[in-house]
Design a protein around this motif. Sequence first.
Motif, PDB file in Angstrom:
ATOM      1  N   UNK A 126     -12.349 -37.446  -5.381  1.00 29.64           N
ATOM      2  CA  UNK A 126     -10.999 -37.256  -5.427  1.00 29.64           C
ATOM      3  C   UNK A 126     -10.415 -36.381  -4.494  1.00 29.64           C
ATOM      4  N   UNK A 160     -21.151 -30.464  -3.109  1.00 25.16           N
ATOM      5  CA  UNK A 160     -20.708 -29.322  -3.254  1.00 25.16           C
ATOM      6  C   UNK A 160     -19.688 -28.756  -2.168  1.00 25.16           C
ATOM      7  N   UNK A 161     -18.590 -29.560  -2.159  1.00 26.74           N
ATOM      8  CA  UNK A 161     -17.310 -29.396  -1.598  1.00 26.74           C
ATOM      9  C   UNK A 161     -16.285 -29.003  -2.431  1.00 26.74           C
ATOM     10  N   UNK A 162     -15.126 -28.402  -1.935  1.00 27.75           N
ATOM     11  CA  UNK A 162     -13.919 -28.162  -3.066  1.00 27.75           C
ATOM     12  C   UNK A 162     -13.530 -29.621  -3.649  1.00 27.75           C
ATOM     13  N   UNK A 163     -13.509 -30.572  -2.720  1.00 25.91           N
ATOM     14  CA  UNK A 163     -13.178 -31.851  -3.439  1.00 25.91           C
ATOM     15  C   UNK A 163     -14.175 -32.509  -4.306  1.00 25.91           C
ATOM     16  N   UNK A 166     -14.026 -30.413  -7.292  1.00 22.77           N
ATOM     17  CA  UNK A 166     -12.677 -31.060  -8.113  1.00 22.77           C
ATOM     18  C   UNK A 166     -13.062 -32.045  -8.868  1.00 22.77           C
ATOM     19  N   UNK A 169     -15.195 -31.535 -11.715  1.00 21.94           N
ATOM     20  CA  UNK A 169     -14.119 -30.859 -12.752  1.00 21.94           C
ATOM     21  C   UNK A 169     -13.286 -31.719 -13.603  1.00 21.94           C
ATOM     22  N   UNK A 170     -12.720 -32.796 -12.718  1.00 17.23           N
ATOM     23  CA  UNK A 170     -11.873 -33.747 -13.244  1.00 17.23           C
ATOM     24  C   UNK A 170     -12.521 -34.547 -14.504  1.00 17.23           C
ATOM     25  N   UNK A 201     -21.826 -16.464  -0.501  1.00 20.60           N
ATOM     26  CA  UNK A 201     -21.859 -17.623  -1.388  1.00 20.60           C
ATOM     27  C   UNK A 201     -22.961 -17.862  -2.199  1.00 20.60           C
ATOM     28  N   UNK A 205     -24.077 -17.832  -5.958  1.00 27.61           N
ATOM     29  CA  UNK A 205     -24.425 -19.022  -6.588  1.00 27.61           C
ATOM     30  C   UNK A 205     -25.925 -18.882  -7.563  1.00 27.61           C
TER      31      UNK A 205
ATOM     32  N   UNK B  50     -14.860 -25.919   4.672  1.00 30.93           N
ATOM     33  CA  UNK B  50     -14.608 -26.556   3.495  1.00 30.93           C
ATOM     34  C   UNK B  50     -13.107 -26.421   3.459  1.00 30.93           C
ATOM     35  N   UNK B  80     -12.308 -21.131  -5.229  1.00 32.31           N
ATOM     36  CA  UNK B  80     -12.876 -21.808  -6.474  1.00 32.31           C
ATOM     37  C   UNK B  80     -11.603 -21.627  -7.608  1.00 32.31           C
ATOM     38  N   UNK B  86      -7.613 -27.710 -13.477  1.00 35.40           N
ATOM     39  CA  UNK B  86      -7.207 -28.708 -12.327  1.00 35.40           C
ATOM     40  C   UNK B  86      -5.892 -28.185 -11.743  1.00 35.40           C
ATOM     41  N   UNK B  89      -6.478 -25.869  -9.030  1.00 40.75           N
ATOM     42  CA  UNK B  89      -7.253 -26.874  -8.033  1.00 40.75           C
ATOM     43  C   UNK B  89      -6.229 -27.570  -7.320  1.00 40.75           C
ATOM     44  N   UNK B  93      -4.468 -27.428  -3.304  1.00 40.13           N
ATOM     45  CA  UNK B  93      -4.213 -28.286  -2.490  1.00 40.13           C
ATOM     46  C   UNK B  93      -2.692 -28.502  -2.139  1.00 40.13           C
TER      47      UNK B  93
END
Lengths: 213, 243
Positions: A126, A160-163, A166, A169-170, A201, A205, B50, B80, B86, B89, B93
């Motif tokens: 996403x 393991x990137x923000x997207x 994300x 998560x979605x 980080x 983790x 990132x 994070x 969402x 998040x 964005x």
Amino acid sequence: MRLTDMARQRFETTDHPYGESVGCLINEFARLPGIGRKSAERLAHHVLSCSGEEALGLADAIRQVKESIRYCTLCFNLTEDELCSICRDTRRNQQVVCVVEQPRDIVSLEAAGVFEGVYHVLGGALAPLSGVGPEQLRIEPLLRRVRSEGVTEVVMATNPTLEGDGTALFLSNLLDELPVSVTRLARGIASGSVLEFANREMLADAMRGRQTF
Amino acid sequence: MEKTEAVVIRVADFSETSRVVTLFSRDFGKIAGLAKGGRRLKGPFEAALDLLATCQIVFLRKSSASLDLLTEAKLISRFRPYGRSLHSLYGGYYVAELLSGLTEDYDPHPVLYDQAILALQRLAGDADFRSVLLRFEMALLREIGQLPALDFCITCNTPVGDDRRFAFWVSAGGLICSHCQRPEYGSPTITADAATLLSRFSDPNSPIPDIPPDRLPELRRVVTPAICHVLEHRPKMLRFLPF
């Protein structure tokens, strides 16, 4: 004419001292990822100097792969048949589904040789800022699969990137409504490295994801 | 060689190992650079590039119109989203989208940079995303000189202070009192209280005011058109944010 169009026209010209066909071949090679104009010319010269059998073998291989490879109807991995070899394999646990972004991620995970379940390829992550929303990904087939095939665990193996996170998560929010356990790949310090050189980080983790010894 | 702190607002893969990264930096404003080897786990970037990550970067500024060359990035913090939210998040964005669309290359705004970092930290915490984003939007409009006039009528200069309703005329950049309002303007209206509340949101030094839930749509009737007007299109992320 815009400057970029002029530049493209200049670089994509089929004019070449050996003939137009060589110019075309160079242009096609130059479209490949990681191949610049110079490398494209080197590749074209290699094709010109190798035997006809070798050159046509390359052409046939490209044609064959484009004509015979398609998506697995169940997991969207690349395959020559309706179902990929992983989905057909009766020894694999069909109740555990690992979600990845691209078919090449399956190759990497299979090389590790520890996962005995099956996969589901989303077709990307996403990225609303780049115009990739949930409707562009294969989310509905995954939900159908979980609902109808008795899936007990979904492993999120997005990047393991923000997207990537994300996207996981979605999906996990959607899967919350279904009787399935949702897990994700562990992250932290790479085996063989030393704590001294791990960044904050990685250490955070690793500490958060610590396991019973 | 230049060195600064920056937040990543756009990332695009360029080749097998390289990335084109757009960053909003504290000292140089928006910069776009090529990070050779930026996709590798090891090397001078250590997977720091990132989206929405804050990094200490080193880059070589190019004099021509080409991309700058990023030579090093050290991760300060990664964004994070809060819990499994969402909205948090998508809020992040949205901050990236606004920074990308409403700032210019090499136009530094240290105050805006600090506000962006603060907004990301608040979104990663348990703060209400609506208030956080409203504060950021107002701070952004103020910093780029596009903050609507919220304390007087832009045609007759009547101060906002009593209990009347005001129309918001986006292209004229502010509020119009009921005396100056014409039916053909067809503008959304807000109360004087809402205008005062918005003014408080635009002051980056004041604490973020609480928004009564019934007041939020009224505030968004001003802020969303103001952002769309300056950006010249509707932000993509608004579709995902339930204001």
